[in-house]
Enzyme design. Sequence first.
Site, PDB file in Angstrom:
ATOM      1  N   ARG A 125      -9.850  64.498   8.681  1.00 40.49           N
ATOM      2  CA  ARG A 125      -9.114  64.006   7.503  1.00 40.49           C
ATOM      3  C   ARG A 125     -10.063  64.053   6.319  1.00 40.49           C
ATOM      4  O   ARG A 125     -11.129  63.450   6.357  1.00 40.49           O
ATOM      5  CB  ARG A 125      -8.626  62.565   7.727  1.00 40.49           C
ATOM      6  CG  ARG A 125      -7.514  62.150   6.733  1.00 40.49           C
ATOM      7  CD  ARG A 125      -7.211  60.651   6.818  1.00 40.49           C
ATOM      8  NE  ARG A 125      -8.328  59.894   6.331  1.00 40.49           N
ATOM      9  CZ  ARG A 125      -8.787  58.763   6.888  1.00 40.49           C
ATOM     10  NH1 ARG A 125      -8.212  58.232   7.937  1.00 40.49           N
ATOM     11  NH2 ARG A 125      -9.834  58.156   6.373  1.00 40.49           N
ATOM     12  N   GLU A 144     -15.168  62.098   1.205  1.00 39.22           N
ATOM     13  CA  GLU A 144     -15.863  62.530   2.429  1.00 39.22           C
ATOM     14  C   GLU A 144     -14.848  63.215   3.330  1.00 39.22           C
ATOM     15  O   GLU A 144     -13.637  63.135   3.096  1.00 39.22           O
ATOM     16  CB  GLU A 144     -16.454  61.329   3.181  1.00 39.22           C
ATOM     17  CG  GLU A 144     -15.396  60.345   3.663  1.00 39.22           C
ATOM     18  CD  GLU A 144     -15.799  59.513   4.875  1.00 39.22           C
ATOM     19  OE1 GLU A 144     -16.809  59.816   5.529  1.00 39.22           O
ATOM     20  OE2 GLU A 144     -15.063  58.560   5.187  1.00 39.22           O
ATOM     21  N   ASN A 146     -13.767  63.218   7.409  1.00 38.55           N
ATOM     22  CA  ASN A 146     -13.956  62.518   8.686  1.00 38.55           C
ATOM     23  C   ASN A 146     -13.685  63.499   9.808  1.00 38.55           C
ATOM     24  O   ASN A 146     -12.573  64.011   9.927  1.00 38.55           O
ATOM     25  CB  ASN A 146     -12.970  61.345   8.791  1.00 38.55           C
ATOM     26  CG  ASN A 146     -13.141  60.377   7.634  1.00 38.55           C
ATOM     27  OD1 ASN A 146     -14.053  59.574   7.626  1.00 38.55           O
ATOM     28  ND2 ASN A 146     -12.266  60.480   6.630  1.00 38.55           N
ATOM     29  N   SER A 151      -8.283  58.189  11.484  1.00 38.70           N
ATOM     30  CA  SER A 151      -7.179  57.341  11.945  1.00 38.70           C
ATOM     31  C   SER A 151      -6.055  57.207  10.919  1.00 38.70           C
ATOM     32  O   SER A 151      -6.113  57.764   9.832  1.00 38.70           O
ATOM     33  CB  SER A 151      -7.711  55.976  12.351  1.00 38.70           C
ATOM     34  OG  SER A 151      -8.291  55.355  11.247  1.00 38.70           O
ATOM     35  N   LYS A 305     -22.809  62.536   6.105  1.00 36.50           N
ATOM     36  CA  LYS A 305     -22.923  62.557   4.646  1.00 36.50           C
ATOM     37  C   LYS A 305     -24.049  63.485   4.196  1.00 36.50           C
ATOM     38  O   LYS A 305     -23.975  64.088   3.134  1.00 36.50           O
ATOM     39  CB  LYS A 305     -23.097  61.139   4.127  1.00 36.50           C
ATOM     40  CG  LYS A 305     -21.714  60.487   3.966  1.00 36.50           C
ATOM     41  CD  LYS A 305     -21.519  59.160   4.499  1.00 36.50           C
ATOM     42  CE  LYS A 305     -20.077  58.720   4.378  1.00 36.50           C
ATOM     43  NZ  LYS A 305     -19.464  58.364   5.654  1.00 36.50           N
ATOM     44  N   LYS A 364     -25.390  56.177  -0.171  1.00 35.02           N
ATOM     45  CA  LYS A 364     -24.723  56.222   1.140  1.00 35.02           C
ATOM     46  C   LYS A 364     -25.690  56.502   2.290  1.00 35.02           C
ATOM     47  O   LYS A 364     -26.392  57.512   2.267  1.00 35.02           O
ATOM     48  CB  LYS A 364     -23.656  57.327   1.148  1.00 35.02           C
ATOM     49  CG  LYS A 364     -22.544  57.135   0.131  1.00 35.02           C
ATOM     50  CD  LYS A 364     -21.423  58.130   0.402  1.00 35.02           C
ATOM     51  CE  LYS A 364     -20.233  57.874  -0.500  1.00 35.02           C
ATOM     52  NZ  LYS A 364     -19.078  58.679  -0.107  1.00 35.02           N
ATOM     53  N   GLU A 368     -20.297  55.669   9.265  1.00 37.19           N
ATOM     54  CA  GLU A 368     -18.851  55.789   9.116  1.00 37.19           C
ATOM     55  C   GLU A 368     -18.242  54.414   9.263  1.00 37.19           C
ATOM     56  O   GLU A 368     -18.886  53.478   9.722  1.00 37.19           O
ATOM     57  CB  GLU A 368     -18.266  56.691  10.214  1.00 37.19           C
ATOM     58  CG  GLU A 368     -18.827  58.093  10.251  1.00 37.19           C
ATOM     59  CD  GLU A 368     -18.454  58.899   9.024  1.00 37.19           C
ATOM     60  OE1 GLU A 368     -17.344  58.693   8.503  1.00 37.19           O
ATOM     61  OE2 GLU A 368     -19.275  59.703   8.572  1.00 37.19           O
ATOM     62  N   GLY A 369     -16.975  54.306   8.884  1.00 41.46           N
ATOM     63  CA  GLY A 369     -16.239  53.084   9.200  1.00 41.46           C
ATOM     64  C   GLY A 369     -16.139  52.081   8.066  1.00 41.46           C
ATOM     65  O   GLY A 369     -15.527  51.033   8.217  1.00 41.46           O
ATOM     66  N   ARG A 450      -4.161  55.390   0.923  1.00 36.73           N
ATOM     67  CA  ARG A 450      -4.624  54.005   1.066  1.00 36.73           C
ATOM     68  C   ARG A 450      -4.946  53.465  -0.314  1.00 36.73           C
ATOM     69  O   ARG A 450      -5.495  54.179  -1.150  1.00 36.73           O
ATOM     70  CB  ARG A 450      -5.886  53.955   1.937  1.00 36.73           C
ATOM     71  CG  ARG A 450      -5.644  54.314   3.377  1.00 36.73           C
ATOM     72  CD  ARG A 450      -6.949  54.435   4.123  1.00 36.73           C
ATOM     73  NE  ARG A 450      -7.759  55.517   3.585  1.00 36.73           N
ATOM     74  CZ  ARG A 450      -9.044  55.697   3.880  1.00 36.73           C
ATOM     75  NH1 ARG A 450      -9.675  54.894   4.689  1.00 36.73           N
ATOM     76  NH2 ARG A 450      -9.702  56.715   3.364  1.00 36.73           N
TER      77      ARG A 450
HETATM   78  P1  ADP Z   1     -17.032  55.722   5.340  1.00 37.41           P
HETATM   79  O1  ADP Z   1     -17.489  56.822   6.220  1.00 37.41           O
HETATM   80  O2  ADP Z   1     -17.681  54.419   5.620  1.00 37.41           O
HETATM   81  O3  ADP Z   1     -15.537  55.658   5.253  1.00 37.41           O
HETATM   82  P2  ADP Z   1     -16.926  56.718   2.608  1.00 37.41           P
HETATM   83  O4  ADP Z   1     -17.820  57.744   2.062  1.00 37.41           O
HETATM   84  O5  ADP Z   1     -15.528  57.114   2.861  1.00 37.41           O
HETATM   85  O6  ADP Z   1     -17.616  56.119   3.901  1.00 37.41           O
HETATM   86  O7  ADP Z   1     -16.952  55.464   1.647  1.00 37.41           O
HETATM   87  C1  ADP Z   1     -16.227  54.294   1.918  1.00 37.41           C
HETATM   88  C2  ADP Z   1     -15.416  53.864   0.712  1.00 37.41           C
HETATM   89  O8  ADP Z   1     -16.252  53.708  -0.427  1.00 37.41           O
HETATM   90  C3  ADP Z   1     -14.388  54.892   0.297  1.00 37.41           C
HETATM   91  O9  ADP Z   1     -13.181  54.693   1.003  1.00 37.41           O
HETATM   92  C4  ADP Z   1     -14.247  54.634  -1.190  1.00 37.41           C
HETATM   93  O10 ADP Z   1     -13.353  53.552  -1.400  1.00 37.41           O
HETATM   94  C5  ADP Z   1     -15.625  54.187  -1.599  1.00 37.41           C
HETATM   95  N1  ADP Z   1     -16.391  55.331  -2.096  1.00 37.41           N
HETATM   96  C6  ADP Z   1     -17.128  56.191  -1.363  1.00 37.41           C
HETATM   97  N2  ADP Z   1     -17.675  57.150  -2.124  1.00 37.41           N
HETATM   98  C7  ADP Z   1     -17.279  56.899  -3.377  1.00 37.41           C
HETATM   99  C8  ADP Z   1     -17.518  57.534  -4.630  1.00 37.41           C
HETATM  100  N3  ADP Z   1     -18.275  58.625  -4.724  1.00 37.41           N
HETATM  101  N4  ADP Z   1     -16.938  57.004  -5.735  1.00 37.41           N
HETATM  102  C9  ADP Z   1     -16.170  55.886  -5.652  1.00 37.41           C
HETATM  103  N5  ADP Z   1     -15.919  55.239  -4.502  1.00 37.41           N
HETATM  104  C10 ADP Z   1     -16.456  55.734  -3.373  1.00 37.41           C
HETATM  105 MG    MG Z   2     -14.267  56.975   4.379  1.00 39.59          MG
END
Ligand code: ADP
Ligand code: MG
EC number: 6.3.2.3
Length: 474
Positions: A125, A144, A146, A151, A305, A364, A368-369, A450
């Site tokens: 996803r 990102e 996944n 899910s 990442k 970052k 994940e999660g 979401r």
């Molecule tokens: P995870 O693998 O923990 O889901 P993500 O990279 O998806 O990590 O980051 C988690 C959440 O943080 C995302 O769902 C988003 O809401 C916020 N986020 C992540 N990267 C960004 C970004 N570059 N700009 C704004 N919000 C972000």
């Molecule tokens: Mg995410």
Amino acid sequence: MATGWGSLLQDEQQLEELARQAVDRALAEGVLLRTAREPSSSNVVSYAPFTLFPSLVPTALLEQAYAVQMDFNLLVDAVSQDAAFLEQTLSSTIKRDDYTARLFDIHKQVLKEGVAQTVFLGLNRSDYMFQHNTDGSPALKQIEINTISASFGGLASRTPAVHRHVLNVLSKTKEAAKILSNNPSKGLALGIAKAWELYGSANALVLLIAQEKERNIFDQRAIENELLAKNIHVIRRRFEDVSEKGSLDQDRRLLMDGQEVAVVYFRDGYMPNQYSQQNWEARLLLERSCAVKCPDIATQLAGTKKVQQELSRVGVLEMLLPGQPETVARLRATFAGLYSLDMGAEGDQAIAEALAAPSRFVLKPQREGGGNNLYGEEMVQALQQLKDSEERASYILMEKIEPEPFGNCLLRPGSPAQVVQCISELGIFGVYVRQGKTLVMNKHVGHLLRTKAIEHADGGVAAGVAVLDNPYPV
Ligand code: ADP
Ligand code: MG
């Protein structure tokens, strides 16, 4: 993107009545989670949190996200097959990040022994936010991708009926009809079924690696149900069960409780705290087997990442997808700024820029999660601490996406309906199956929207921050 449902959000009495209707419809449709108090049992369930109204999403961005999904499938698949690229990309990270290092160790061991299966199944996803440009236009930017345990494909197929219901109660039948039908779990199951078929043993099973405490079981059941309808049987087992009752025969066929497994589908194993020593050994056993793994260890690593950051480097997409300039251009158009923090001048400069303008960046780790990223003052403190240590290579820096906030009403079990300023994250589900060098399936199979209140920087639905939503195309 204006708010869309402006005046409706102000009529408190009407909102309360709509919320009651919406919640009952959600329960009736099966938009369900187990409760935090009883995460291992379905005795008591409640609705998964959701927005009262669908959120406005520009049609062009929705179409762009769908159009680039097959490209992302190709890209993930290409990365997973390029052992040299993975090794080089992750070399600095695995020196400092024990979790990624252990995944990488398994990858190396499997390569050394020889990969036992020629069929590969990807269920992923790709997540995006809508960057609000200075000229007012929105742009699709990837957060990102996944590649493991992606899910909410199951629950996402049940929420359109809820939003249509709300709009129909308001006699907005035209608007209700604009809500897209969506069935990711059906598409995800098609991928699993194709892999099962290519494995080629009529009595073999699908093994879903499950967590003991799983609130999101109904999401997973949606996929299991689709498979059973095709006469493909799914068994749910934990890593611990695999260590106790799983084995490989002399041809590395995977046997679980004595039954042959055709496909292993991971809904566990994407976070460090999900692995005891015993679980690491179970993961290795599964990876060594000739069952199709979804994902195999290389594809999981392709979703880190650090890999995402390296993909944005000049020339890397061209190297991985040679002779496909249009694919490369579509992919690159969705990339936000991504910066390596490896030791050296490039990393030093990225850190200096983030310290000078912290609100423009996100830090970052390889996790994940949800809930792991650092923003604002926390990010500044972490960067100052990490600056002179090689540990910084286990993180990446990313440009922070700033969507335009809008109003919506969030519904959560046990809380009053809450009208707040929100932002959304759009996910597109992708499925591919490769046999040897031939890609036998490459599809997009649906979406997930979401939405969360703007005060939460991080976290998804499972983390209790975001809620389920539907795009209302405009
Ligand atoms: P995870 O693998 O923990 O889901 P993500 O990279 O998806 O990590 O980051 C988690 C959440 O943080 C995302 O769902 C988003 O809401 C916020 N986020 C992540 N990267 C960004 C970004 N570059 N700009 C704004 N919000 C972000
Ligand atoms: Mg995410």
